[in-house]
Design a protein around this motif. Structure first.
Motif, PDB file in Angstrom:
ATOM      1  N   GLY A   1       8.404   8.872   4.346  1.00 55.17           N
ATOM      2  CA  GLY A   1       8.250   7.722   5.089  1.00 55.17           C
ATOM      3  C   GLY A   1       7.281   6.667   4.800  1.00 55.17           C
ATOM      4  N   VAL A   2       5.916   7.061   4.624  1.00 55.84           N
ATOM      5  CA  VAL A   2       4.882   6.286   3.774  1.00 55.84           C
ATOM      6  C   VAL A   2       5.372   5.508   2.637  1.00 55.84           C
ATOM      7  N   ARG A   3       6.028   6.420   1.880  1.00 55.74           N
ATOM      8  CA  ARG A   3       6.528   5.837   0.344  1.00 55.74           C
ATOM      9  C   ARG A   3       7.383   4.771   0.643  1.00 55.74           C
ATOM     10  N   ARG A   4       8.348   4.972   1.553  1.00 55.42           N
ATOM     11  CA  ARG A   4       9.412   3.866   1.946  1.00 55.42           C
ATOM     12  C   ARG A   4       8.865   2.744   2.439  1.00 55.42           C
ATOM     13  N   GLU A   5       7.755   2.740   2.990  1.00 54.02           N
ATOM     14  CA  GLU A   5       7.088   1.725   3.835  1.00 54.02           C
ATOM     15  C   GLU A   5       6.537   0.880   2.793  1.00 54.02           C
ATOM     16  N   LEU A   6       5.645   1.545   1.999  1.00 56.94           N
ATOM     17  CA  LEU A   6       5.072   0.992   0.869  1.00 56.94           C
ATOM     18  C   LEU A   6       5.992   0.021  -0.190  1.00 56.94           C
ATOM     19  N   ALA A   7       7.271   0.862  -0.250  1.00 55.85           N
ATOM     20  CA  ALA A   7       8.059   0.136  -1.167  1.00 55.85           C
ATOM     21  C   ALA A   7       8.633  -1.160  -0.698  1.00 55.85           C
ATOM     22  N   ARG A   8       8.736  -1.170   0.960  1.00 54.75           N
ATOM     23  CA  ARG A   8       9.301  -2.187   1.563  1.00 54.75           C
ATOM     24  C   ARG A   8       8.270  -3.416   1.707  1.00 54.75           C
ATOM     25  N   CYS A   9       7.177  -3.021   1.539  1.00 53.46           N
ATOM     26  CA  CYS A   9       6.117  -4.052   1.575  1.00 53.46           C
ATOM     27  C   CYS A   9       5.897  -4.694   0.543  1.00 53.46           C
ATOM     28  N   GLU A  10       6.037  -3.816  -0.702  1.00 54.01           N
ATOM     29  CA  GLU A  10       5.970  -4.401  -1.940  1.00 54.01           C
ATOM     30  C   GLU A  10       7.214  -5.528  -2.387  1.00 54.01           C
ATOM     31  N   GLN A  11       8.223  -4.899  -1.943  1.00 51.86           N
ATOM     32  CA  GLN A  11       9.391  -5.665  -2.107  1.00 51.86           C
ATOM     33  C   GLN A  11       9.218  -7.140  -1.264  1.00 51.86           C
ATOM     34  N   ALA A  12       8.781  -6.820  -0.146  1.00 55.26           N
ATOM     35  CA  ALA A  12       8.443  -8.227   0.613  1.00 55.26           C
ATOM     36  C   ALA A  12       7.413  -9.198  -0.059  1.00 55.26           C
ATOM     37  N   ALA A  13       6.308  -8.659  -0.306  1.00 56.87           N
ATOM     38  CA  ALA A  13       5.318  -9.299  -1.306  1.00 56.87           C
ATOM     39  C   ALA A  13       5.936 -10.010  -2.371  1.00 56.87           C
ATOM     40  N   SER A  14       6.849  -9.162  -3.217  1.00 55.97           N
ATOM     41  CA  SER A  14       7.523  -9.745  -4.480  1.00 55.97           C
ATOM     42  C   SER A  14       8.161 -10.857  -4.179  1.00 55.97           C
TER      43      SER A  14
END
Length: 407
Positions: free
Chosen positions: A336-349
């Motif tokens: 769950g934490v990894r998916r949240e990090l990926a989501r935040c990184e995509q949003a930042a990109s």
């Protein structure tokens, strides 16, 4: 609810003003319901002393037909007293689907805190209108029973005082299913001051309230969950000379094992309340709750995960990304934490890409338009200026040649 949210709901001192206002509104509404029901009953008796106040023995408690009551055994009405909110009631009850014989929930001589929704709301409301020793039957509409979520085989019954209680084994209870209950009020007592209770008893009360709050949360009743978590914090709060604030390094000062366990339970409640407040849209309150956890446990992965979700909901993507990275560092194997990090990184990109495009447009250095696309306003202006200059030049040449020929 996503799987990561489900697994992260186990581990918020006073809540924010919006939470307190919601709780006050809830208490006022319940008080009005009980008062209106009692007053209506008394007025009916005064107006029609010979007429029955019930239909076929069933009394409409709320005037809407949502909770019907039939007295099996009258209680002691000598002093006219009834239990009030937060009183500790000793009750026995059993619940079944209306028009069915099988009882699927039964408790004898169990103690509940009135108004805490430790039992179905229909039972909780009915207790406010009962006398000591009274036994009654209740027909309860879905709204005050299992709601739109209903109850399915394998679902937790969320029994009072049981963190891991029995599971439901009957037929599906849908959003239109009424239930019937038999309820007995043995007696009640006022809730004692929390400071007078031993730590072990405070721990037991706080844990059972958290467990019931988790049950409501899993059923999608975020506000009811917040109410239980707040009540848990009431009894888990600091005691004089006991739990201390963290040191400047973020580490907790030494304390007794019992007080340390009480603190850890309180942090679990804060963490869960943040999740419920996030679900209810109370973002400021949720951020306050999760900040309390992180002030004592800076590496709490669940708190960091929820902080990231809260900050994203508040429109603070950069802060959310920092929290997600901290959560991933604290729990690198948590899916769950990894998916949240990926989501935040995509949003930042996406945000960085948008900023670059806007910057190029402002500086007039935007990339060529794709084939078949519409020309930009800037290009239209440039080509228009060139065409106008060409036309002016051609016109000047023609005028010049005309003058030469004339001479």
């Amino acid at each position: 609810m996503s799987e990561e949210e489900r697994t992260l709901v186990d581990k918020s001192e006073s809540s924010s003003f919006e939470d307190l206002a919601a709780a006050a509104a809830h208490e006022i509404e319940e008080a009005k319901i009980a008062e209106a029901a009692a007053t209506a009953s008394e007025r009916e008796k005064e107006k029609h002393p010979e007429a029955p106040a019930t239909v076929d023995g069933w009394q409409d408690l709320l005037g809407s037909g949502a909770i019907l009551k039939k007295i099996v055994k009258a209680g002691d009405e000598a002093d006219g007293s009834r239990p009030q909110r937060s009183d500790i009631c000793r009750i026995s009850y059993e619940v079944k689907i209306r028009d069915h014989d099988a009882v699927f929930e039964k408790r004898d001589q169990v103690k509940i805190y009135l108004g805490d929704n430790e039992i179905l709301q229909g039972l909780d409301l009915a207790l406010k209108l009962m006398y000591k020793g009274e036994i009654c039957l209740l027909q309860i509409a879905p709204r005050f029973a299992y709601g739109d979520t209903g109850l399915h085989p394998g679902d937790s019954l969320g029994l009072i005082g049981e963190v891991d209680g029995p599971l439901y084994e009957g037929p599906v209870i849908g959003p239109e299913t009424w239930v019937e209950a038999r309820l007995e009020l043995h007696d009640w007592a006022e809730e004692p001051e929390h400071e007078t209770l031993p730590i072990a008893e405070r721990m037991e009360i706080g844990t059972r309230r958290r467990a019931r709050g988790n049950w409501w949360y899993r059923r999608g009743e975020a506000q009811l969950a917040v109410q239980l978590y707040r009540r848990a914090l009431d009894v888990l709060d600091e005691s004089e000379g006991g739990i201390t604030e963290p040191t400047p390094s973020g580490e907790l000062a030494p304390t007794s094992d019992d007080l340390q366990a009480l603190l850890e339970e309180r942090l679990r409640v804060h963490n869960n309340m943040a999740a419920a407040q996030l679900k209810a849209g109370a973002y400021e309150a949720a951020l306050q709750a999760v900040t309390r956890v992180l002030s004592c446990q800076p590496q709490n992965a669940k708190a960091l995960f929820r902080q990231s979700r809260i900050l994203s909901a508040m429109g603070r993507p950069a802060d959310a990304l920092r929290a997600a990275r901290a959560a991933a560092a604290a729990a690198p194997q948590d899916g769950g934490v990894r998916r949240e990090l990926a989501r935040c990184e995509q949003a930042a990109s996406r945000d960085r890409s948008l900023e670059r495009r806007l910057a190029r447009r402002m500086l007039g250095t935007a990339a060529p338009d794709p084939p078949g696309g519409k020309p930009s306003r800037t290009k239209i202006l440039v080509w228009g200026s060139l065409l106008l200059s060409l036309l002016v030049g051609v016109a000047s040449v023609l005028v010049y040649r005309y003058k030469v020929q004339s001479h």
